[in-house]
Scaffold this active site. Sequence first.
Site, mmCIF file in Angstrom:
data_model
loop_
_atom_site.group_PDB
_atom_site.id
_atom_site.type_symbol
_atom_site.label_atom_id
_atom_site.label_comp_id
_atom_site.label_asym_id
_atom_site.label_seq_id
_atom_site.Cartn_x
_atom_site.Cartn_y
_atom_site.Cartn_z
ATOM 1 N N ASP A 11 -13.671 -3.624 6.384
ATOM 2 C CA ASP A 11 -12.617 -3.291 5.612
ATOM 3 C C ASP A 11 -12.906 -3.956 4.196
ATOM 4 O O ASP A 11 -13.014 -5.111 4.499
ATOM 5 C CB ASP A 11 -11.159 -3.521 6.113
ATOM 6 C CG ASP A 11 -10.850 -2.436 7.362
ATOM 7 O OD1 ASP A 11 -11.441 -1.321 7.119
ATOM 8 O OD2 ASP A 11 -10.054 -2.899 8.007
ATOM 9 N N ASP A 130 -5.887 8.382 10.207
ATOM 10 C CA ASP A 130 -5.144 7.309 10.806
ATOM 11 C C ASP A 130 -3.782 7.863 11.354
ATOM 12 O O ASP A 130 -2.789 8.479 10.908
ATOM 13 C CB ASP A 130 -4.561 6.469 9.421
ATOM 14 C CG ASP A 130 -5.505 5.885 8.751
ATOM 15 O OD1 ASP A 130 -6.776 5.522 9.132
ATOM 16 O OD2 ASP A 130 -5.455 5.603 7.391
#
EC number: 4.3.2.10
Length: 258
Positions: A11, A130
């Site tokens: 990330d 997600d």
Amino acid sequence: MLAKRIIPCLDVRDGQVVKGVQFRNHEIIGDIVPLAKRYADEGADELVFYDITASSDGRVVDKSWVARVAEVIDIPFCVAGGIRSIDDAAKILSFGADKISINSPALADPTLITRLADRFGVQCIVVGIDTWFDDATGKYHVNQYTGNENRTRVTQWETLDWVQEVQQRGAGEIALNMMNQDGVRNGYDLTQLKKVRDVCRVPLIASGGAGTMEHFLEAFRDADVDGALAASVFHKQIINIGELKAYLAGQGVEIRIC
């Protein structure tokens, strides 16, 4: 049978690799390029980079580090972050990425999936999902703009419906990011993975929850995923990729040995 894939996830925020828990409270892990090289050298099959605030900030992933990563690794890598057009994707691929992943922009404009697949081929197009389990309703819902906790919102889509929708529109691979499990290292959500596997005809990548080598084995053996993505266990050197692969091979998993 195709070999199962071990995929470290990096990330990225403000030019550095970060890691949170359930998509919150991110801590800085380190610099992008050295981490990418380390994982490639350890035997990773692929890397995934998420510029986690690009979509919520209304910008595209910073392409400068994409080119630097391409110079130092010799394994495939996928890049995600604010890709809203064919031009955005073309630039990232031209800098050396092998795949692009879209998430929030696909929810805002589902036709983007088809346009990208038609232009670059389905093998280049990953759709990230997600997904959050709502205890109150007992259902899995798709969330959007999860890189910014102040902008994160629950969409109208239930996860299984969106999985089927993105396949119809041309997704070549699905990365299922299980938000409830993210960063807590207590195992992948096998119940959800099995449900998604039942309706997913394209390669499925499990993301969120890996804490032990056994968790990877369960995802491959019990949910038949094609790849297992993890971050904190690799960032914090809890699990070594080479040792993980040796363990999985010993358990009968088809895997590329380093």
